[in-house]
Design an enzyme around this catalytic site. Sequence first.
Site, PDB file in Angstrom:
ATOM      1  N   ASP A  55      -1.088 -17.933   2.141  1.00  0.00           N
ATOM      2  CA  ASP A  55      -2.208 -18.835   1.845  1.00  0.00           C
ATOM      3  C   ASP A  55      -2.291 -19.941   2.902  1.00  0.00           C
ATOM      4  O   ASP A  55      -3.384 -20.268   3.399  1.00  0.00           O
ATOM      5  CB  ASP A  55      -2.107 -19.408   0.417  1.00  0.00           C
ATOM      6  CG  ASP A  55      -0.675 -19.772   0.015  1.00  0.00           C
ATOM      7  OD1 ASP A  55       0.250 -19.551   0.823  1.00  0.00           O
ATOM      8  OD2 ASP A  55      -0.476 -20.287  -1.108  1.00  0.00           O
ATOM      9  N   ASP A  68      -3.925  -7.008   6.239  1.00  0.00           N
ATOM     10  CA  ASP A  68      -5.279  -6.495   5.999  1.00  0.00           C
ATOM     11  C   ASP A  68      -6.249  -7.653   5.798  1.00  0.00           C
ATOM     12  O   ASP A  68      -7.333  -7.712   6.398  1.00  0.00           O
ATOM     13  CB  ASP A  68      -5.222  -5.607   4.735  1.00  0.00           C
ATOM     14  CG  ASP A  68      -6.443  -4.734   4.588  1.00  0.00           C
ATOM     15  OD1 ASP A  68      -7.305  -4.753   5.467  1.00  0.00           O
ATOM     16  OD2 ASP A  68      -6.525  -4.022   3.567  1.00  0.00           O
ATOM     17  N   ASP A  82      -9.218  -9.470   8.586  1.00  0.00           N
ATOM     18  CA  ASP A  82     -10.654  -9.612   8.317  1.00  0.00           C
ATOM     19  C   ASP A  82     -11.103 -11.040   8.585  1.00  0.00           C
ATOM     20  O   ASP A  82     -12.198 -11.279   9.092  1.00  0.00           O
ATOM     21  CB  ASP A  82     -10.967  -9.230   6.861  1.00  0.00           C
ATOM     22  CG  ASP A  82     -11.508  -7.817   6.779  1.00  0.00           C
ATOM     23  OD1 ASP A  82     -11.053  -6.975   7.576  1.00  0.00           O
ATOM     24  OD2 ASP A  82     -12.381  -7.544   5.925  1.00  0.00           O
ATOM     25  N   LYS A 105       5.160 -14.517   1.223  1.00  0.00           N
ATOM     26  CA  LYS A 105       4.808 -15.355   0.072  1.00  0.00           C
ATOM     27  C   LYS A 105       6.096 -15.462  -0.727  1.00  0.00           C
ATOM     28  O   LYS A 105       6.171 -15.105  -1.909  1.00  0.00           O
ATOM     29  CB  LYS A 105       3.670 -14.678  -0.715  1.00  0.00           C
ATOM     30  CG  LYS A 105       3.128 -15.501  -1.849  1.00  0.00           C
ATOM     31  CD  LYS A 105       2.417 -16.773  -1.415  1.00  0.00           C
ATOM     32  CE  LYS A 105       1.990 -17.568  -2.632  1.00  0.00           C
ATOM     33  NZ  LYS A 105       1.636 -18.969  -2.313  1.00  0.00           N
ATOM     34  N   TYR A 118       0.829  -1.215   0.000  1.00  0.00           N
ATOM     35  CA  TYR A 118       0.000   0.000   0.000  1.00  0.00           C
ATOM     36  C   TYR A 118       0.863   1.265   0.000  1.00  0.00           C
ATOM     37  O   TYR A 118       0.460   2.306   0.509  1.00  0.00           O
ATOM     38  CB  TYR A 118      -0.934   0.025   1.220  1.00  0.00           C
ATOM     39  CG  TYR A 118      -1.968  -1.087   1.269  1.00  0.00           C
ATOM     40  CD1 TYR A 118      -2.180  -1.942   0.187  1.00  0.00           C
ATOM     41  CD2 TYR A 118      -2.749  -1.282   2.396  1.00  0.00           C
ATOM     42  CE1 TYR A 118      -3.122  -2.959   0.237  1.00  0.00           C
ATOM     43  CE2 TYR A 118      -3.705  -2.286   2.457  1.00  0.00           C
ATOM     44  CZ  TYR A 118      -3.879  -3.129   1.376  1.00  0.00           C
ATOM     45  OH  TYR A 118      -4.825  -4.135   1.422  1.00  0.00           O
TER      46      TYR A 118
END
Length: 347
Positions: free
Chosen positions: A218, A242, A246, A185, A135
């Site tokens: 993942d 982020d 959630d 990742k 971001y």
Amino acid sequence: MSPHKIALIPGDGIGVPVTQAAWRVITEAAAREGAQLDGTWFDWSCETYLKTGRMMPEDGIDQLRKFDAVLLGAVGWPAQVPDAVSLHGLLLPIRKNFTQYANIRPHRLLPGVTGPLRAEGFDILCIRENTEGEYSGAGGRVHEGTDNEVAVETSVFTRAGVERILRFGFEQARKRRGKLASVTKSNAQKYSMVFWDELTDRIAAEYPDVEVSRYHVDAMAARFVMAPETLDVVVASNLFGDILTDLGAAIQGGLGFAASANINPDRTAPSMFEPVHGSAPDIAHLGIANPIATIWSAAMMLEHLGEKATADRVMAAVEAATAAGIGAKPGANTTDEITSAICEQLG
Ligand SMILES: NC(=O)c1ccc[n+]([C@@H]2O[C@H](COP(=O)([O-])OP(=O)(O)OC[C@H]3O[C@@H](n4cnc5c(N)ncnc54)[C@H](O)[C@@H]3O)[C@@H](O)[C@H]2O)c1
């Protein structure tokens, strides 16, 4: 000791009642512990924007800088003010100007709350890098509107930025169960994420007492669901954090329970505490917003200010209320009922 100076920004929609509820609970708890809180209310919101053309005054950041902490409800009224305006006019400048580089979110099932999973032992502290990474805002578009159009968005990972968030994570792990999981990742992103992995190993050497694991994002998403009891502190980049938070919020029963803090660990500026949820226009005038996420965020603020006994008293009262079934099920109690039940449990 002089009182802690708190800036209260209720914002829009349900931000207003949940901030009022949190303030009521923490001031009552503080009175019992002999802690002193001095709150100043700011009406900065989309309504202010419609009246003045600004979400906050030009010197808003300077005004807030004088406080020890900021407690924020929620910002946004998309029917009248575009989200990009409200976000960039208030929330983001505060996070950026006050170098709140650690976004921390506790994910835990409160007693009496049934999440969508049977997640026993679900107690994770997620730490999200809050200033750079995916971001960073670096990028651009060329040949717009043509078949040759290209959009590029570059992740930016700096050594200073990654090291400081990892160090913060290790410090938190020391205060909890001594385990840190670093999320990347690096099998697919061979520059930035390999860099993150290398820095994890390097900082880990400074914390031999903390058990470190590395996961791909993942696999971590699956682990949140399948084996959350193996996790303690989870540190992730801006985007990965982020998304994982959630997921964490959903598992803990929804947005009504999801608390967060934007921390400036160096304490060179105030930190900001806020629920994860937004202004919820769909229920804004119904009086049924769950204030627990904001009360929990306020408890995190008290702990950050060194008022651990008051913070513990607040969380014990929240847990006693949810264990008795108050505030545990979405929509079953009003904001006032939940707040009063928590205040009664303050002892
Ligand atoms: N940090 C922030 O201030 C923040 C965060 C997210 C969204 N927003 C803004 O809020 C506005 C609404 O966004 P949205 O609808 O996408 O997300 P939202 O979080 O406001 O609401 C999503 C859903 O969850 C419910 N919900 C949220 N908090 C609740 C609570 N405490 N108790 C009970 N139900 C609750 C809402 O009723 C709604 O159905 C937008 O303007 C958005 O930009 C602000």
